[in-house]
Write a protein that holds these residues in place. Structure first.
Motif, PDB file in Angstrom:
ATOM      1  N   PRO A  38       3.520   4.705 -11.472  1.00  0.00           N
ATOM      2  CA  PRO A  38       3.753   3.299 -11.141  1.00  0.00           C
ATOM      3  C   PRO A  38       4.417   3.174  -9.784  1.00  0.00           C
ATOM      4  O   PRO A  38       5.175   4.044  -9.356  1.00  0.00           O
ATOM      5  N   SER A  39       4.110   2.096  -9.091  1.00  0.00           N
ATOM      6  CA  SER A  39       4.761   1.855  -7.807  1.00  0.00           C
ATOM      7  C   SER A  39       5.349   0.450  -7.827  1.00  0.00           C
ATOM      8  O   SER A  39       4.839  -0.447  -8.486  1.00  0.00           O
ATOM      9  N   ILE A  40       6.425   0.298  -7.106  1.00  0.00           N
ATOM     10  CA  ILE A  40       7.131  -0.978  -7.066  1.00  0.00           C
ATOM     11  C   ILE A  40       7.287  -1.370  -5.610  1.00  0.00           C
ATOM     12  O   ILE A  40       7.725  -0.573  -4.779  1.00  0.00           O
ATOM     13  N   SER A  41       6.938  -2.603  -5.302  1.00  0.00           N
ATOM     14  CA  SER A  41       7.122  -3.097  -3.950  1.00  0.00           C
ATOM     15  C   SER A  41       8.531  -3.666  -3.833  1.00  0.00           C
ATOM     16  O   SER A  41       8.945  -4.520  -4.618  1.00  0.00           O
ATOM     17  N   LEU A  42       9.278  -3.175  -2.871  1.00  0.00           N
ATOM     18  CA  LEU A  42      10.653  -3.627  -2.678  1.00  0.00           C
ATOM     19  C   LEU A  42      10.792  -4.557  -1.486  1.00  0.00           C
ATOM     20  O   LEU A  42      11.896  -4.802  -1.013  1.00  0.00           O
TER      21      LEU A  42
END
Length: 78
Positions: free
Chosen positions: A52-56
């Motif tokens: 999973p990737s999260i945009s910060l």
């Protein structure tokens, strides 16, 4: 053709017992099992799961001369 294989003792004992139960030689059993393994269709390996990737948001602006533990801690607290 002759070759030497080093098998773990438990595996060797299992093969030897199976050959005796089947009334065949150890050589014939091993040849049969290797041939069966080579003829078996290859099992497709599942693709690795995507992480999973999260945009910060946008990256933090950091000035190289002003980096200290205290200033980084203050940025993280914001």
């Amino acid at each position: 053709m002759r070759t030497t294989l080093e098998l773990p003792d438990p595996l060797f004992k299992h093969l030897k017992a199976r050959a005796a139960l089947e009334g065949s030689s150890l050589r014939d059993l091993v040849v049969r099992l290797v041939e069966r393994g080579l003829q078996a269709p290859e099992v497709a390996q599942p693709a690795p799961a995507a992480l999973p990737s999260i945009s910060l948001g946008s990256p933090m602006l950091l000035v190289a001369g002003k980096l200290s533990n205290a200033s980084l801690s203050a940025l993280l607290d914001e």
